[in-house]
Design an enzyme around this catalytic site. Structure first.
Site, PDB file in Angstrom:
ATOM      1  N   CYS A  64      33.122  51.442  33.713  1.00 48.09           N
ATOM      2  CA  CYS A  64      32.578  50.097  33.466  1.00 48.09           C
ATOM      3  C   CYS A  64      33.281  49.057  34.333  1.00 48.09           C
ATOM      4  O   CYS A  64      32.634  48.164  34.891  1.00 48.09           O
ATOM      5  CB  CYS A  64      32.727  49.742  31.986  1.00 48.09           C
ATOM      6  SG  CYS A  64      31.747  50.778  30.878  1.00 48.09           S
TER       7      CYS A  64
ATOM      8  N   CYS B  44      33.286  23.226  68.280  1.00 48.55           N
ATOM      9  CA  CYS B  44      34.745  23.236  68.142  1.00 48.55           C
ATOM     10  C   CYS B  44      35.222  24.608  67.705  1.00 48.55           C
ATOM     11  O   CYS B  44      34.644  25.230  66.816  1.00 48.55           O
ATOM     12  CB  CYS B  44      35.172  22.171  67.138  1.00 48.55           C
ATOM     13  SG  CYS B  44      36.955  22.096  66.890  1.00 48.55           S
TER      14      CYS B  44
ATOM     15  N   CYS C   1      41.719  35.213  53.364  1.00 47.76           N
ATOM     16  CA  CYS C   1      40.967  35.897  52.296  1.00 47.76           C
ATOM     17  C   CYS C   1      40.062  36.997  52.814  1.00 47.76           C
ATOM     18  O   CYS C   1      39.431  37.711  52.021  1.00 47.76           O
ATOM     19  CB  CYS C   1      40.143  34.895  51.493  1.00 47.76           C
ATOM     20  SG  CYS C   1      38.804  34.125  52.446  1.00 47.76           S
TER      21      CYS C   1
ATOM     22  N   CYS D  64      37.992  30.042   1.435  1.00 46.31           N
ATOM     23  CA  CYS D  64      38.081  29.049   0.366  1.00 46.31           C
ATOM     24  C   CYS D  64      38.675  27.744   0.888  1.00 46.31           C
ATOM     25  O   CYS D  64      39.451  27.729   1.851  1.00 46.31           O
ATOM     26  CB  CYS D  64      38.928  29.616  -0.767  1.00 46.31           C
ATOM     27  SG  CYS D  64      39.263  28.456  -2.102  1.00 46.31           S
TER      28      CYS D  64
ATOM     29  N   CYS E  18      31.212  19.233  -2.661  1.00 49.32           N
ATOM     30  CA  CYS E  18      32.306  19.530  -1.718  1.00 49.32           C
ATOM     31  C   CYS E  18      32.158  20.934  -1.131  1.00 49.32           C
ATOM     32  O   CYS E  18      32.370  21.141   0.065  1.00 49.32           O
ATOM     33  CB  CYS E  18      33.653  19.367  -2.413  1.00 49.32           C
ATOM     34  SG  CYS E  18      34.111  17.643  -2.752  1.00 49.32           S
TER      35      CYS E  18
ATOM     36  N   CYS F   9      16.789  53.007  25.035  1.00 51.56           N
ATOM     37  CA  CYS F   9      16.168  52.383  23.873  1.00 51.56           C
ATOM     38  C   CYS F   9      14.717  52.832  23.749  1.00 51.56           C
ATOM     39  O   CYS F   9      14.131  53.375  24.692  1.00 51.56           O
ATOM     40  CB  CYS F   9      16.264  50.866  24.011  1.00 51.56           C
ATOM     41  SG  CYS F   9      15.492  49.930  22.670  1.00 51.56           S
TER      42      CYS F   9
ATOM     43  N   HIS G  36      25.421  53.458  34.812  1.00 55.56           N
ATOM     44  CA  HIS G  36      26.096  53.424  36.105  1.00 55.56           C
ATOM     45  C   HIS G  36      27.055  54.586  36.341  1.00 55.56           C
ATOM     46  O   HIS G  36      27.825  54.558  37.301  1.00 55.56           O
ATOM     47  CB  HIS G  36      26.872  52.118  36.240  1.00 55.56           C
ATOM     48  CG  HIS G  36      27.798  51.839  35.076  1.00 55.56           C
ATOM     49  ND1 HIS G  36      28.926  52.583  34.829  1.00 55.56           N
ATOM     50  CD2 HIS G  36      27.732  50.912  34.095  1.00 55.56           C
ATOM     51  CE1 HIS G  36      29.533  52.113  33.751  1.00 55.56           C
ATOM     52  NE2 HIS G  36      28.825  51.101  33.271  1.00 55.56           N
TER      53      HIS G  36
ATOM     54  N   CYS H 261      38.164  35.465  57.885  1.00 60.58           N
ATOM     55  CA  CYS H 261      39.240  34.535  57.587  1.00 60.58           C
ATOM     56  C   CYS H 261      40.561  35.300  57.520  1.00 60.58           C
ATOM     57  O   CYS H 261      40.640  36.338  56.859  1.00 60.58           O
ATOM     58  CB  CYS H 261      38.967  33.825  56.262  1.00 60.58           C
ATOM     59  SG  CYS H 261      40.354  32.843  55.646  1.00 60.58           S
TER      60      CYS H 261
ATOM     61  N   CYS I  47      37.751  27.965  56.543  1.00 57.12           N
ATOM     62  CA  CYS I  47      37.107  28.841  55.549  1.00 57.12           C
ATOM     63  C   CYS I  47      36.940  28.092  54.229  1.00 57.12           C
ATOM     64  O   CYS I  47      37.611  27.084  53.975  1.00 57.12           O
ATOM     65  CB  CYS I  47      37.957  30.103  55.357  1.00 57.12           C
ATOM     66  SG  CYS I  47      37.316  31.256  54.110  1.00 57.12           S
TER      67      CYS I  47
END
Length: 557
Positions: free
Chosen positions: A267, A307, A297, A178, A159, A247, A262, A294, A312
């Site tokens: 960040c 046309c 957005c 457990c 078990c 590194c 950067h 657009c 969008c």
């Protein structure tokens, strides 16, 4: 010799400042170990204290774990697997374990981490003929086929094994609890390993590897090197989580987010900038001349048919002629409930605002890329400058020290990189995406003018330094060589100081007064990105500093 004004003190003053014995100029020192263009790794760090960085490879990973575990074992007089459980729970922060122990006591420390140190009777001392009922499968087994954990709960080996296999496959192998109902105690890793290996040695090895790698993946002071392909190294930082590191494989990255180095971008700024560039910048020049924005957005939209009703990707329909939002119903002649043949006030302001937003982004994007392109071109100067030094040495001039050439090259590339990343920082700092409600329009204008004045002064001196390094000074007469030498020395010091001032302006004048919990930037380091070191394995009793040694030919994971 006629002096030039470089916008930051006189050349003679700068010469004295750079070569003052008591001043750490941040330039590379010539040494027998590395005469090339790598950064110095001395104990002093110009404007800021040096941080402690160490490379952790496969061979040293277990030793690094054991050093931290030994400190906890010595403090609490507990077994190794209990120490590991405490450290995994507290993300391998020994100081945190000690702090909880002192402030809350040992019982609270154990309870929160799921550590049980009960003095249980060993089943091996029981009568081997006696039968014990397993509380999971309710079958009876002899004592030697049962296992009791530190918490006191005892079940059959089969078990336990199935429970461990399921948890390992679920990815929960580092902290397996457990099986008993409402028991949160962490099982003994040694017993887990023994039981699983008898049935599935491959899975047991996977469990062992997960325990080993937890020192990196659960440790806030350790990060995998993000090199591709992966070099197998990790970096441990002792005293500064917001820094840029290099590194042993040569990869430079931000320790906080594992992206490329950067700074002076935070960040969050850099992540937003990368996403924006991926979404919008690959064809930004084409978009500005062949698309319209657009109205919903503000993304550029291209019309590929006759046309004038276009749609969008965000789902918004609008008229190609005037740019106004419309419904979906239309025919070849007109758009339902829309006409734009009549002139109307106000709409052009919305269109102009969207166009300004695109042009603003284009401005910062183009300058960031232009300086990164210049950086790549200037890095090709390395071999040419070494050839110039060789030529100068062959001429046997009065001066024998040509470190000003290598120092100038290093300062040029370091400053150019800072300048290139200052443009994404400015885009977010003075836009409305991140700090819209934290500055008034007047405050934003004042801060932007302050920053851009320093940014442009740095840019001007970087271009001058680049020009002097590109000159064929190895062929000049000696007096002309000395003149170029003075200019390069002066400009190297000037650009170093201007970089430091730019970071200081960001820290104190721009971000300082704002809510900046998510906008901490790596500090400016005159010598550049800090290199991780590899030393003989030794834990100092006085300092607690971990040092690691591995052979260069060691295998990786």
């Amino acid at each position: 010799m006629e002096e030039e004004d470089y916008g930051y003190g006189s050349s003679e003053d700068e010469y004295n400042r750079v070569y003052d014995d008591d001043y750490d100029d941040g330039f590379e020192e010539e040494s027998d170990e590395d005469p090339q263009f790598s950064g110095s790794n001395s104990s002093s760090e110009g404007y800021h204290l040096r941080i402690s960085l160490y490379v952790i490879r496969k061979e040293s990973l277990l030793a690094a774990q054991k050093d931290d575990m030994q400190r906890v074992m010595d403090l609490l007089s507990i077994k190794e697997h209990h120490a590991r459980t405490l450290l995994i729970h507290h993300r391998w922060d020994v100081d945190k374990v000690i702090s909880v122990f002192v402030e809350r006591g040992v019982e609270r420390l154990y309870l929160e981490a799921g550590v049980s140190v009960l003095d249980n009777t060993d089943l091996s001392s029981s009568d081997s003929l006696s039968q014990i009922t397993c509380g999971v499968c309710f079958e009876e087994f002899p004592a030697n086929e049962m296992t009791k954990m530190d918490c006191g709960h005892c079940f059959c080996n089969e078990c336990w094994t199935e429970h461990f296999i399921v948890k390992i496959n679920e990815g929960k192998s580092r902290q397996i609890t457990c099986m008993a109902h409402k028991c949160h105690s962490i099982c003994d890793e040694g017993q887990i390993r023994d039981l699983v290996s008898a049935k599935d040695p491959v899975l047991a090895a996977k469990f062992e590897r997960f325990l080993l790698e937890s020192y990196i993946e659960d440790n806030k002071r350790v990060q995998w090197c993000p090199s591709v392909p992966h070099c197998g190294n990790a970096i441990r930082v002792e005293n500064d989580g917001y820094c840029e590191v290099e590194c042993a494989c040569g990869k430079q990255f931000c320790f906080s987010c594992s992206s490329e180095a950067h700074s002076p971008c935070s960040c969050l700024m850099w992540q937003l900038w990368e996403k924006k560039c991926q979404d919008e910048s690959e064809t930004v020049n084409w978009f500005t001349t062949n698309t319209k924005l657009c109205p919903k957005c503000s993304k550029p939209v291209n019309k590929d048919g006759g046309c004038n009703h276009v749609r969008c990707v965000c789902g918004q329909s609008f008229c190609w002629l005037c740019g106004a939002a419309t419904g979906l119903d239309h025919n070849w002649d007109s758009i339902a409930n829309h006409e734009c043949g009549r002139y109307k006030d106000g709409h052009e302001q919305e269109v102009e605002q969207a166009r300004k937003a695109l042009w603003r982004y284009t401005h910062y994007y183009n300058r960031n890329k232009a300086h990164l392109h210049s950086l790549k071109a200037e890095e090709k100067l390395k071999e040419k400058l070494l050839q110039k030094i060789t030529t100068l040495e062959s001429r046997e001039l009065e001066t024998k020290d040509y470190s000003w050439v290598t120092n100038g090259f290093y300062r040029l590339t370091r400053s150019r990189r800072v300048l290139s990343y200052s443009y994404p920082f400015a885009y977010f700092m003075f836009g409305e995406e991140l700090f819209k409600n934290e500055m008034t329009s007047e405050q934003r204008t004042i801060k932007q003018n302050l920053f851009e004045d320093q940014q442009q002064q740095l840019e001007m001196n970087i271009e001058r330094l680049s020009g002097f390094l590109a000159e064929p000074f190895a062929q000049y007469p000696e007096d002309k060589v000395m003149e170029i030498r003075m200019k390069i020395i002066t400009l190297s010091g000037v650009t170093d100081n201007l970089c430091a001032k730019l970071y200081d302006c960001i820290d104190k004048d721009l971000l300082g007064p704002l809510e900046r919990a998510t906008h901490i930037i790596a500090r400016y380091r005159s010598k550049g990105v800090e290199k991780a070191t590899e030393l003989a394995h030794n834990l100092s009793a006085k300092t607690g500093i971990l040092s690691l040694y591995v052979s260069p030919s060691s295998n990786i994971f």
